[in-house]
Design a protein around this motif. Structure first.
Motif, PDB file in Angstrom:
ATOM      1  N   ARG A 225       0.860  -1.162   0.000  1.00 13.58           N
ATOM      2  CA  ARG A 225       0.000   0.000   0.000  1.00 13.58           C
ATOM      3  C   ARG A 225       0.909   1.229   0.000  1.00 13.58           C
ATOM      4  O   ARG A 225       1.900   1.280   0.725  1.00 13.58           O
ATOM      5  CB  ARG A 225      -0.831  -0.027   1.295  1.00 13.58           C
ATOM      6  N   VAL A 226       0.580   2.184  -0.852  1.00 17.44           N
ATOM      7  CA  VAL A 226       1.355   3.433  -0.880  1.00 17.44           C
ATOM      8  C   VAL A 226       0.530   4.491  -0.154  1.00 17.44           C
ATOM      9  O   VAL A 226      -0.639   4.688  -0.456  1.00 17.44           O
ATOM     10  CB  VAL A 226       1.624   3.885  -2.330  1.00 17.44           C
ATOM     11  N   MET A 227       1.147   5.126   0.833  1.00 14.61           N
ATOM     12  CA  MET A 227       0.383   6.082   1.638  1.00 14.61           C
ATOM     13  C   MET A 227       1.188   7.346   1.829  1.00 14.61           C
ATOM     14  O   MET A 227       2.410   7.355   1.715  1.00 14.61           O
ATOM     15  CB  MET A 227       0.121   5.532   3.049  1.00 14.61           C
ATOM     16  N   GLN A 228       0.437   8.374   2.173  1.00 10.59           N
ATOM     17  CA  GLN A 228       1.092   9.598   2.599  1.00 10.59           C
ATOM     18  C   GLN A 228       0.379  10.074   3.845  1.00 10.59           C
ATOM     19  O   GLN A 228      -0.752  10.534   3.789  1.00 10.59           O
ATOM     20  CB  GLN A 228       1.004  10.636   1.493  1.00 10.59           C
ATOM     21  N   PRO A 229       1.006   9.951   5.008  1.00 10.83           N
ATOM     22  CA  PRO A 229       0.319  10.241   6.279  1.00 10.83           C
ATOM     23  C   PRO A 229      -0.228  11.661   6.340  1.00 10.83           C
ATOM     24  O   PRO A 229      -1.320  11.882   6.832  1.00 10.83           O
ATOM     25  CB  PRO A 229       1.395  10.038   7.330  1.00 10.83           C
TER      26      PRO A 229
END
Lengths: 246, 195, 195
Positions: A225-229
């Motif tokens: 999963r690619v995330m950006q907090p």
């Protein structure tokens, strides 16, 4: 013919004074000479005007101004052409035609410039609000740029440069497989890590693109999963868990 | 004053440039463009009717509050604000060529004015009055220049169609161009960049 | 509105800072301080009575016309709602040129990209990705741009030397290494900003 040269108004002998002061170029000076003599633009006595022009630029100390010298050359050439015998049966093409056209065109530009000057003066008499409130503190917008995008943008600029390009980025084959393996290894080691870690130190364009493509492919396959907090934070990569489906 | 008119007034006071009707409509998600125009009308009437020293003007495609010209001299004399410096004849002539022939390259400008244009082009660019609008297809693909909204602001023009006698001048400035009758005057005066 | 009130309104509107009663009195040699105070009172009443979005306030340094706080939020919201969530290709390209060539002036950016950069530069500045880092020594002393610490943050870089392919791309983005004098080498003439 000698008394009309505009010396009084011009004074100093710096070549620059023409642009800054009374005349904005050789065409302007020519128009001035024609006006002084009340001559028609369409029927310029070239010999006379050429002499006056030379005298004026001599008196103005303009000898270093290339634009004026070029016009002086033109006028002398015209003067000679006008002296050449004409064959009366032939269609005679007036050698002055081009100069006449340019003078008319320039005269028009001067008129427009004058009109613009009046408008600008009227506008300058109106003030806009002088105090401008400080720009509001705007909450950070979502991430809008990453390294890949930046690099692609740089390349597209370079491709668009028309003049001889000194250096071209040599495309190397992307190593998506290698990057996939690297990502999978990292995924085994850690549940979560930043994409920067996967890039490695000082990554080049090829490895950046490869890693990015590999991450996207693995995300598509449901492996990570690619995330950006939060906005502007580094992009994080995490193992895909069963409940999170996105 | 209606609430939307107040909002419009506040926004115009806070802006350093003319604001478009669309930008003003963003102030209130419920406001239509027609309502914003009505608010602008109300504001203009209030300034005129109550004899305020400022007025609402349409320029460079937007709206801006400016002081009326009558006060400029006193304000300048009291050293409260200064008028913008005048443009030089060279700058004005170059602007005139660009305004009527845009998009136009440096060589054409120099041909028309009979002098080198590099210095003045740079100055005009730094002042935001002209901008590069594309490249010519010709040899060396020279840059092409056009005027900016700032140019309209400095002259107090609404848009380029306010330039005088566009059709007549354009024909005269393009002596060799054969024009068909059905070409409109604005189209003839202003050719948008292809980029 | 009395003539002196109009003059005071025009002066306060055009001023970039609060003005004292004494400064305002300089507008009209016949005006006494008491008359200026009366004009200020009249102006304040007009703004209040007609429910203008601005008010006349006495601050530490003097008098100033300011927008009422109630509208600040709406104006701020409007500015945000006009923002696009993503950088356009033009903005990205400009950012790339600045990142690899900084400090660099607008003319050079436009020269490389072949299109105007003014709008894009403003966007990037508003987004905090670039900033003015100085002025060139060249004609007109054009502004020079560079990237901000926030730019590094957004890209997750520690410093500019971490930009990938720095050497390669910097060279490629300097297409005219041998420059003619009218273009000037802005980087060489780099002077730090005074602020």
């Amino acid at each position: 013919m000698t008394s009309t040269a505009p010396t009084a108004a011009l004074g100093a002998d710096s070549g620059f004074i023409v642009e800054l002061d009374q005349f904005s170029g050789p065409l302007d000076l020519l128009l001035h000479l024609l006006r002084e003599e009340q001559l028609e633009i369409s029927d310029i006595p070239i010999a006379r005007i050429a002499d006056q022009f030379l005298q004026a630029i001599h008196q103005l100390g303009l000898n270093q101004a290339a634009d004026y010298l070029e016009m002086a050359g033109r006028l002398i050439r015209l003067k000679i052409q006008m002296l050449l015998p004409r064959n009366l049966d032939d269609e005679w093409e007036d050698p002055r035609a081009e100069l006449v056209r340019r003078l008319l065109e320039y005269q028009q530009i001067k008129e427009i410039a004058l009109w613009m000057a009046r408008l600008a003066e009227r506008r300058a008499a109106r003030f806009a609000r002088g105090y401008l409130p400080p720009a509001p503190e705007v909450p950070a917008p979502p991430l809008t740029v990453d390294l890949i995008e930046l690099l692609e943008a740089a390349r597209s600029v370079i491709e668009g440069i028309p003049s001889p390009v000194l250096h071209r980025v040599v495309p190397r084959p992307l190593d998506v497989e290698g990057a996939t393996a690297r990502l999978e290894k990292l995924l085994e080691e850690k549940a979560e890590f930043s994409l920067r870690e996967a890039f490695g130190p000082n990554p080049d364009l090829t490895s950046l693109l490869s890693t990015f493509l590999a991450a996207l492919e693995l995300a598509r396959r449901g492996r990570l999963r690619v995330m950006q907090p939060k906005p502007f934070a580094p992009i994080m990569v995490a193992r895909e868990t069963a409940d999170a489906t996105r | 004053m209606k609430p939307l008119t107040q909002l419009v007034e506040a926004a115009l006071f806070s802006a350093s440039r003319p604001l478009t009707v669309e930008e003003l409509a963003a102030l209130d998600s419920d406001a239509t463009l027609a309502e914003v125009r009505a608010a602008l009308d109300q504001l203009r009437e209030i300034y005129d009717f109550n004899q305020h020293a400022v007025e609402l003007l349409e320029l460079a495609g937007g709206w801006q509050i400016l002081t009326r010209p009558a006060y400029a001299e006193a304000i300048e004399r009291a050293r409260i604000s200064l008028r913008v410096p005048k443009l030089t004849p060279a700058a004005l002539e170059t602007l005139a060529v660009i305004a009527y022939r845009q998009p136009v390259g440096r060589a054409d400008i120099e041909e028309i004015r009979g002098v080198s244009a590099s210095g003045v082009l740079r100055t005009l660019q730094e002042r935001g009055l002209i901008e590069v609008v594309g490249r010519s297809e010709g040899l060396g693909r020279p840059l092409l220049y056009g005027t900016t909204p700032q140019f309209l602001e400095v002259l107090g023009l609404e848009d380029l169609s306010n330039l005088p006698d566009a059709e007549e001048l354009t024909v005269a400035l393009h002596p060799h161009a054969a024009r068909t009758e059905d070409e409109g005057d604005e189209a003839a005066a202003y050719v948008p960049a292809e980029s």
